[in-house]
Design a protein around this motif. Sequence first.
Motif, PDB file in Angstrom:
ATOM      1  N   UNK A  55      -6.970   4.447  -6.855  1.00  0.00           N
ATOM      2  CA  UNK A  55      -7.776   5.991  -7.202  1.00  0.00           C
ATOM      3  C   UNK A  55      -6.575   7.538  -7.634  1.00  0.00           C
ATOM      4  N   UNK A  56      -7.544   8.284  -7.239  1.00  0.00           N
ATOM      5  CA  UNK A  56      -6.678   9.193  -7.520  1.00  0.00           C
ATOM      6  C   UNK A  56      -7.178  10.393  -6.988  1.00  0.00           C
ATOM      7  N   UNK A  57      -7.029  11.141  -6.294  1.00  0.00           N
ATOM      8  CA  UNK A  57      -7.867  12.068  -6.140  1.00  0.00           C
ATOM      9  C   UNK A  57      -7.234  13.920  -6.234  1.00  0.00           C
ATOM     10  N   UNK A  75       0.741  -1.221  -0.162  1.00  0.00           N
ATOM     11  CA  UNK A  75      -0.073   0.338  -0.292  1.00  0.00           C
ATOM     12  C   UNK A  75       1.099   1.187  -0.136  1.00  0.00           C
ATOM     13  N   UNK A  76       0.652   1.882  -0.767  1.00  0.00           N
ATOM     14  CA  UNK A  76       1.336   3.231  -0.933  1.00  0.00           C
ATOM     15  C   UNK A  76       1.051   4.710  -1.542  1.00  0.00           C
ATOM     16  N   UNK A  77       1.410   5.599  -1.266  1.00  0.00           N
ATOM     17  CA  UNK A  77       0.633   6.551  -2.464  1.00  0.00           C
ATOM     18  C   UNK A  77       2.215   7.999  -2.862  1.00  0.00           C
ATOM     19  N   UNK A  78       1.452   8.379  -4.175  1.00  0.00           N
ATOM     20  CA  UNK A  78       2.061   9.551  -5.158  1.00  0.00           C
ATOM     21  C   UNK A  78       2.276  10.061  -4.651  1.00  0.00           C
ATOM     22  N   UNK A  96       7.260  10.343   2.180  1.00  0.00           N
ATOM     23  CA  UNK A  96       6.852   9.103   3.008  1.00  0.00           C
ATOM     24  C   UNK A  96       5.512   8.853   3.272  1.00  0.00           C
ATOM     25  N   UNK A  97       5.507   7.225   2.594  1.00  0.00           N
ATOM     26  CA  UNK A  97       4.191   6.562   3.136  1.00  0.00           C
ATOM     27  C   UNK A  97       3.864   5.839   3.718  1.00  0.00           C
ATOM     28  N   UNK A  98       3.399   5.641   4.548  1.00  0.00           N
ATOM     29  CA  UNK A  98       3.155   5.119   5.544  1.00  0.00           C
ATOM     30  C   UNK A  98       1.685   4.434   6.433  1.00  0.00           C
ATOM     31  N   UNK A  99       1.469   2.962   6.521  1.00  0.00           N
ATOM     32  CA  UNK A  99       0.000   3.309   7.153  1.00  0.00           C
ATOM     33  C   UNK A  99       0.216   2.883   8.562  1.00  0.00           C
ATOM     34  N   UNK A 100      -0.707   3.310   9.254  1.00  0.00           N
ATOM     35  CA  UNK A 100      -0.929   4.257  10.637  1.00  0.00           C
ATOM     36  C   UNK A 100      -1.416   2.843  11.748  1.00  0.00           C
ATOM     37  N   UNK A 107      -5.861   1.641   8.922  1.00  0.00           N
ATOM     38  CA  UNK A 107      -6.419   1.632   7.535  1.00  0.00           C
ATOM     39  C   UNK A 107      -6.063   2.682   7.673  1.00  0.00           C
ATOM     40  N   UNK A 108      -5.239   3.619   7.939  1.00  0.00           N
ATOM     41  CA  UNK A 108      -5.285   4.846   7.498  1.00  0.00           C
ATOM     42  C   UNK A 108      -3.886   4.787   6.377  1.00  0.00           C
ATOM     43  N   UNK A 109      -4.069   5.368   5.630  1.00  0.00           N
ATOM     44  CA  UNK A 109      -2.404   5.580   4.724  1.00  0.00           C
ATOM     45  C   UNK A 109      -2.231   7.170   5.184  1.00  0.00           C
ATOM     46  N   UNK A 110      -0.811   7.473   6.030  1.00  0.00           N
ATOM     47  CA  UNK A 110      -0.635   8.276   5.741  1.00  0.00           C
ATOM     48  C   UNK A 110       0.358   9.240   4.709  1.00  0.00           C
ATOM     49  N   UNK A 111       0.709   9.820   4.438  1.00  0.00           N
ATOM     50  CA  UNK A 111       1.556  10.504   2.843  1.00  0.00           C
ATOM     51  C   UNK A 111       2.731  11.830   4.381  1.00  0.00           C
ATOM     52  N   UNK A 112       3.942  11.358   3.949  1.00  0.00           N
ATOM     53  CA  UNK A 112       4.324  12.952   4.657  1.00  0.00           C
ATOM     54  C   UNK A 112       4.834  13.297   3.980  1.00  0.00           C
TER      55      UNK A 112
END
Length: 123
Positions: free
Chosen positions: A116-118, A55-58, A77-81, A85-90
């Motif tokens: 997905x994206x937003x 799981x990750x995000x750009x 940096x992306x990680x699961x908290x 259930x929460x993906x955190x992108x810092x």
Amino acid sequence: MRRVALPAALALLGIASAAYAHPKLVSASPMPNATVAKPARVELRFSEKLMPKFSGADLMMTGHGGASHAPMKVAAAAGVSGDGRTLVVTPRSPLGAGRYSVAWHVVSTDTHRVAGNFAFAVK
Ligand SMILES: [Cu+2]
């Protein structure tokens, strides 16, 4: 080779089992299409527990100063908290004013892959 093959296999699995519960994006901060003051992080909360490894995000900047430009990847940096259930992108440094897009992909613990994206804006 293996690194590429596994997510692809998981994606196929996701399509094949579309009738089962997939992780859904429940809420995001900033909210999709919102304009916010400089956020310290982007948080995406899902309906299912996630597999951190898959799981990750750009985070991409797509424009600023009233003009669009080719997406520029933001160092983050992306990680699961802790709640799973929460993906955190810092972002490594504070986000400047501009428009951003978040392209996320998650695999839930029952191996369903969803992406997905937003977009959001920073004032
Ligand atoms: Cu820019």
